[in-house]
Design a protein around this motif. Structure first.
Motif, PDB file in Angstrom:
ATOM      1  N   ASN A   8       0.850  -1.201   0.000  1.00  0.00           N
ATOM      2  CA  ASN A   8       0.000   0.000   0.000  1.00  0.00           C
ATOM      3  C   ASN A   8       0.884   1.249   0.000  1.00  0.00           C
ATOM      4  OD1 ASN A   8      -2.543   1.185  -0.041  1.00  0.00           O
ATOM      5  ND2 ASN A   8      -2.784   1.161   2.181  1.00  0.00           N
ATOM      6  N   PRO A   9       1.646   1.462  -1.081  1.00  0.00           N
ATOM      7  CA  PRO A   9       2.578   2.584  -1.113  1.00  0.00           C
ATOM      8  C   PRO A   9       1.843   3.918  -1.152  1.00  0.00           C
ATOM      9  CG  PRO A   9       2.396   1.635  -3.293  1.00  0.00           C
ATOM     10  CD  PRO A   9       1.613   0.738  -2.370  1.00  0.00           C
ATOM     11  N   ALA A  10       2.598   4.991  -1.004  1.00  0.00           N
ATOM     12  CA  ALA A  10       1.976   6.317  -0.956  1.00  0.00           C
ATOM     13  C   ALA A  10       2.937   7.363  -1.496  1.00  0.00           C
ATOM     14  CB  ALA A  10       1.584   6.668   0.480  1.00  0.00           C
ATOM     15  N   LEU A  11       2.364   8.423  -1.992  1.00  0.00           N
ATOM     16  CA  LEU A  11       3.130   9.624  -2.282  1.00  0.00           C
ATOM     17  C   LEU A  11       3.015  10.508  -1.050  1.00  0.00           C
ATOM     18  CD1 LEU A  11       4.772  10.826  -4.646  1.00  0.00           C
ATOM     19  CD2 LEU A  11       2.732  12.129  -5.258  1.00  0.00           C
ATOM     20  N   ASP A  12       4.127  10.695  -0.353  1.00  0.00           N
ATOM     21  CA  ASP A  12       4.124  11.401   0.934  1.00  0.00           C
ATOM     22  C   ASP A  12       4.331  12.895   0.747  1.00  0.00           C
ATOM     23  OD1 ASP A  12       3.843   9.008   2.247  1.00  0.00           O
ATOM     24  OD2 ASP A  12       5.937   8.850   2.846  1.00  0.00           O
ATOM     25  N   LEU A  13       3.487  13.670   1.386  1.00  0.00           N
ATOM     26  CA  LEU A  13       3.657  15.124   1.448  1.00  0.00           C
ATOM     27  C   LEU A  13       3.945  15.488   2.897  1.00  0.00           C
ATOM     28  CD1 LEU A  13       1.467  14.467  -0.905  1.00  0.00           C
ATOM     29  CD2 LEU A  13       1.058  16.933  -0.851  1.00  0.00           C
ATOM     30  N   THR A  87      -2.021   5.640  -6.986  1.00  0.00           N
ATOM     31  CA  THR A  87      -1.288   5.539  -5.724  1.00  0.00           C
ATOM     32  C   THR A  87      -1.825   6.579  -4.742  1.00  0.00           C
ATOM     33  OG1 THR A  87       0.680   4.758  -6.884  1.00  0.00           O
ATOM     34  CG2 THR A  87       1.008   5.696  -4.685  1.00  0.00           C
ATOM     35  N   ARG A  88      -2.074   6.157  -3.523  1.00  0.00           N
ATOM     36  CA  ARG A  88      -2.656   7.044  -2.512  1.00  0.00           C
ATOM     37  C   ARG A  88      -1.659   8.119  -2.090  1.00  0.00           C
ATOM     38  NH1 ARG A  88      -1.801   4.972   3.350  1.00  0.00           N
ATOM     39  NH2 ARG A  88       0.107   3.773   3.135  1.00  0.00           N
ATOM     40  N   SER A  89      -2.154   9.090  -1.332  1.00  0.00           N
ATOM     41  CA  SER A  89      -1.310  10.143  -0.768  1.00  0.00           C
ATOM     42  C   SER A  89      -1.399  10.117   0.752  1.00  0.00           C
ATOM     43  CB  SER A  89      -1.739  11.524  -1.275  1.00  0.00           C
ATOM     44  OG  SER A  89      -1.562  11.644  -2.664  1.00  0.00           O
ATOM     45  N   THR A  90      -0.338  10.576   1.396  1.00  0.00           N
ATOM     46  CA  THR A  90      -0.357  10.795   2.838  1.00  0.00           C
ATOM     47  C   THR A  90       0.189  12.189   3.110  1.00  0.00           C
ATOM     48  OG1 THR A  90       1.886   9.996   3.313  1.00  0.00           O
ATOM     49  CG2 THR A  90       0.123   8.346   3.220  1.00  0.00           C
ATOM     50  N   LEU A 102      -2.058  12.261   8.163  1.00  0.00           N
ATOM     51  CA  LEU A 102      -3.330  12.040   7.487  1.00  0.00           C
ATOM     52  C   LEU A 102      -3.062  11.044   6.368  1.00  0.00           C
ATOM     53  CD1 LEU A 102      -4.456  15.785   7.177  1.00  0.00           C
ATOM     54  CD2 LEU A 102      -5.033  14.174   9.001  1.00  0.00           C
ATOM     55  N   ASN A 103      -3.559   9.822   6.533  1.00  0.00           N
ATOM     56  CA  ASN A 103      -3.218   8.727   5.624  1.00  0.00           C
ATOM     57  C   ASN A 103      -4.451   8.233   4.884  1.00  0.00           C
ATOM     58  OD1 ASN A 103      -0.579   8.806   6.673  1.00  0.00           O
ATOM     59  ND2 ASN A 103      -1.096   7.347   8.270  1.00  0.00           N
ATOM     60  N   GLU A 104      -4.455   8.370   3.556  1.00  0.00           N
ATOM     61  CA  GLU A 104      -5.517   7.762   2.764  1.00  0.00           C
ATOM     62  C   GLU A 104      -5.455   6.245   2.908  1.00  0.00           C
ATOM     63  OE1 GLU A 104      -5.247   9.086  -1.261  1.00  0.00           O
ATOM     64  OE2 GLU A 104      -5.585  11.192  -0.765  1.00  0.00           O
ATOM     65  N   ALA A 105      -6.607   5.596   2.761  1.00  0.00           N
ATOM     66  CA  ALA A 105      -6.665   4.154   2.995  1.00  0.00           C
ATOM     67  C   ALA A 105      -6.019   3.347   1.875  1.00  0.00           C
ATOM     68  CB  ALA A 105      -8.123   3.715   3.162  1.00  0.00           C
ATOM     69  N   GLY A 106      -6.130   3.787   0.654  1.00  0.00           N
ATOM     70  CA  GLY A 106      -5.615   3.014  -0.472  1.00  0.00           C
ATOM     71  C   GLY A 106      -6.709   2.210  -1.133  1.00  0.00           C
ATOM     72  N   ALA A 107      -6.776   2.254  -2.469  1.00  0.00           N
ATOM     73  CA  ALA A 107      -7.835   1.576  -3.217  1.00  0.00           C
ATOM     74  C   ALA A 107      -7.562   0.080  -3.315  1.00  0.00           C
ATOM     75  CB  ALA A 107      -7.938   2.175  -4.622  1.00  0.00           C
ATOM     76  N   ALA A 240      13.979  11.441  25.488  1.00  0.00           N
ATOM     77  CA  ALA A 240      13.158  11.513  24.277  1.00  0.00           C
ATOM     78  C   ALA A 240      13.687  12.607  23.351  1.00  0.00           C
ATOM     79  CB  ALA A 240      11.706  11.789  24.653  1.00  0.00           C
ATOM     80  N   LEU A 241      13.422  12.425  22.059  1.00  0.00           N
ATOM     81  CA  LEU A 241      13.858  13.386  21.053  1.00  0.00           C
ATOM     82  C   LEU A 241      12.653  14.062  20.427  1.00  0.00           C
ATOM     83  CD1 LEU A 241      16.498  11.170  19.188  1.00  0.00           C
ATOM     84  CD2 LEU A 241      16.951  12.913  20.938  1.00  0.00           C
ATOM     85  N   SER A 242      12.847  15.290  19.957  1.00  0.00           N
ATOM     86  CA  SER A 242      11.807  16.005  19.219  1.00  0.00           C
ATOM     87  C   SER A 242      12.120  15.939  17.732  1.00  0.00           C
ATOM     88  CB  SER A 242      11.736  17.469  19.667  1.00  0.00           C
ATOM     89  OG  SER A 242      11.374  17.553  21.034  1.00  0.00           O
ATOM     90  N   GLY A 243      11.080  15.799  16.919  1.00  0.00           N
ATOM     91  CA  GLY A 243      11.286  15.748  15.483  1.00  0.00           C
ATOM     92  C   GLY A 243      10.149  15.032  14.794  1.00  0.00           C
ATOM     93  N   ASN A 244      10.450  14.476  13.617  1.00  0.00           N
ATOM     94  CA  ASN A 244       9.454  13.788  12.806  1.00  0.00           C
ATOM     95  C   ASN A 244       9.490  12.301  13.129  1.00  0.00           C
ATOM     96  OD1 ASN A 244       7.701  12.859  10.877  1.00  0.00           O
ATOM     97  ND2 ASN A 244       8.931  13.471   9.115  1.00  0.00           N
ATOM     98  N   THR A 245       8.468  11.818  13.810  1.00  0.00           N
ATOM     99  CA  THR A 245       8.444  10.417  14.249  1.00  0.00           C
ATOM    100  C   THR A 245       7.912   9.462  13.179  1.00  0.00           C
ATOM    101  OG1 THR A 245       6.227  10.721  15.196  1.00  0.00           O
ATOM    102  CG2 THR A 245       8.117  11.107  16.648  1.00  0.00           C
ATOM    103  N   THR A 246       7.518   9.981  12.009  1.00  0.00           N
ATOM    104  CA  THR A 246       6.800   9.169  11.036  1.00  0.00           C
ATOM    105  C   THR A 246       7.553   7.901  10.639  1.00  0.00           C
ATOM    106  OG1 THR A 246       5.830  11.205  10.146  1.00  0.00           O
ATOM    107  CG2 THR A 246       5.609   9.208   8.818  1.00  0.00           C
ATOM    108  N   GLY A 247       8.858   8.000  10.389  1.00  0.00           N
ATOM    109  CA  GLY A 247       9.604   6.847   9.892  1.00  0.00           C
ATOM    110  C   GLY A 247      10.464   6.154  10.931  1.00  0.00           C
ATOM    111  N   ALA A 248      10.221   6.412  12.209  1.00  0.00           N
ATOM    112  CA  ALA A 248      11.093   5.853  13.245  1.00  0.00           C
ATOM    113  C   ALA A 248      11.026   4.330  13.275  1.00  0.00           C
ATOM    114  CB  ALA A 248      10.724   6.428  14.609  1.00  0.00           C
TER     115      ALA A 248
END
Length: 310
Positions: A8-13, A87-90, A102-107, A240-248
């Motif tokens: 379920n890949p995505a184009l990430d913004l 391809t969905r977007s996030t 905000l994650n689209e579900a994917g078709a 703890a660290l501050s930042g973007n946790t999306t890909g941790a």
């Protein structure tokens, strides 16, 4: 060779803001756009760290064209399956205090698409050199076959590959029952799928179902390594660290897959590296990248964890 399957890949913004004003109109800087999805993030980290890797994913529509072009620009090898759905977007909104996703579900994919995707995965494992590892990461699009994770594990077995699965819900349990070598849920996914009074008990239950290892993310409380039998280990950063946790979590999976590909046997060292890479991902502005993890390694403690199952 490490092959990452992203069903379920995505184009990430990704937007970086000083603050998010909920309920208000807000001017923002241009989004940073790149190919994403959990398996793609894993592949990006591995590629940047010098591991041979190949992305397998279904792509479609204009967003799929942008997804493909971005992987080409990044030099990440790929075997992409053209499909009808776009391809969905996030969207990730990163502020100094938190990250909002905000994650689209994917078709849904057609049954023939699933067959072709697994065949493409098998071919990628066959074409690679070195000890093969298959990583299947992320959510599945709506309508995914109930047995698809068992089929993914079977593909790995047929090709002599170790199999790492990072997903959730019933698909996580199917992967366990199929005998995936490593499962990597976070503590919320773990308790939702298995139940139980605490993450360690749930992780041990899941490990016994699979006969393999469970690495369970506890957020700021660290990362657990739970085998079917034997000692439980926890690694934790000193603060703890501050930042973007999306890909941790994806960076942790990348470190685990890399260790499997190299047949590393120092359990504590692998756990510490996975924790360092996960922390280094928080310090990187975009999912799929990590800052230099080496300065973080000396800040990590690996210790035995008391197992309530024993």
């Amino acid at each position: 060779m490490i092959v990452t399957l992203t069903p379920n890949p995505a184009l990430d913004l990704t937007y970086h803001l000083e603050r998010l004003e909920v309920g208000a109109s807000q001017r923002v800087p241009p989004a940073q756009v790149r190919a994403g999805g959990k398996g793609v993030n894993v592949a990006r980290v591995l590629h940047d760290q010098g591991h041979p890797v190949r992305v397998v994913a279904p792509v479609g529509g204009r967003s799929g064209e942008s997804f493909t072009a971005d992987l080409d620009d990044a030099g990440v090898p790929h075997s992409l399956l053209p499909v009808a759905p776009a391809t969905r977007s996030t969207v990730a909104i990163v502020t100094p205090e938190s990250t909002t996703n905000l994650n689209e579900a994917g078709a849904p994919l057609a049954d023939t698409d699933w067959d072709a995707l697994l065949a493409l995965t098998s071919a990628a494992l066959t074409a690679g050199t070195g000890r093969p590892v298959l990583v299947c990461s992320g959510s599945l699009p709506a309508g995914a076959p109930a047995d698809v994770m068992a089929r993914v594990v079977a593909v790995a077995r047929e090709r002599g590959a170790r199999c790492v699965v990072d997903t959730s819900g019933d698909h996580l349990l199917v992967a366990a029952d199929a005998g995936a070598d490593v499962l990597k849920p976070n503590h919320h996914e773990l308790l939702a799928a298995v139940g139980g009074p605490d993450p360690v008990t749930a992780a041990r239950t899941l490990a016994r179902r699979s006969g393999g290892l469970v690495y369970a993310s506890l957020g700021a409380d660290g990362l657990l390594r739970v085998p079917a039998e034997g000692p439980v280990l926890r690694a934790r950063l000193d603060s703890a660290l501050s930042g973007n946790t999306t890909g941790a979590g994806d960076a942790a999976v990348a470190a685990i897959a890399g260790a499997l590909a190299l047949a590393e046997t120092d359990d504590a060292a692998v756990l510490a590296r996975a924790t360092a890479w996960s922390a280094a991902a928080v310090l990187h502005p975009l999912a799929g990248g990590i800052a230099d993890p080496d300065p973080l390694l000396h800040r990590i403690t690996v210790e035995p964890w008391e197992d309530p199952c024993r």
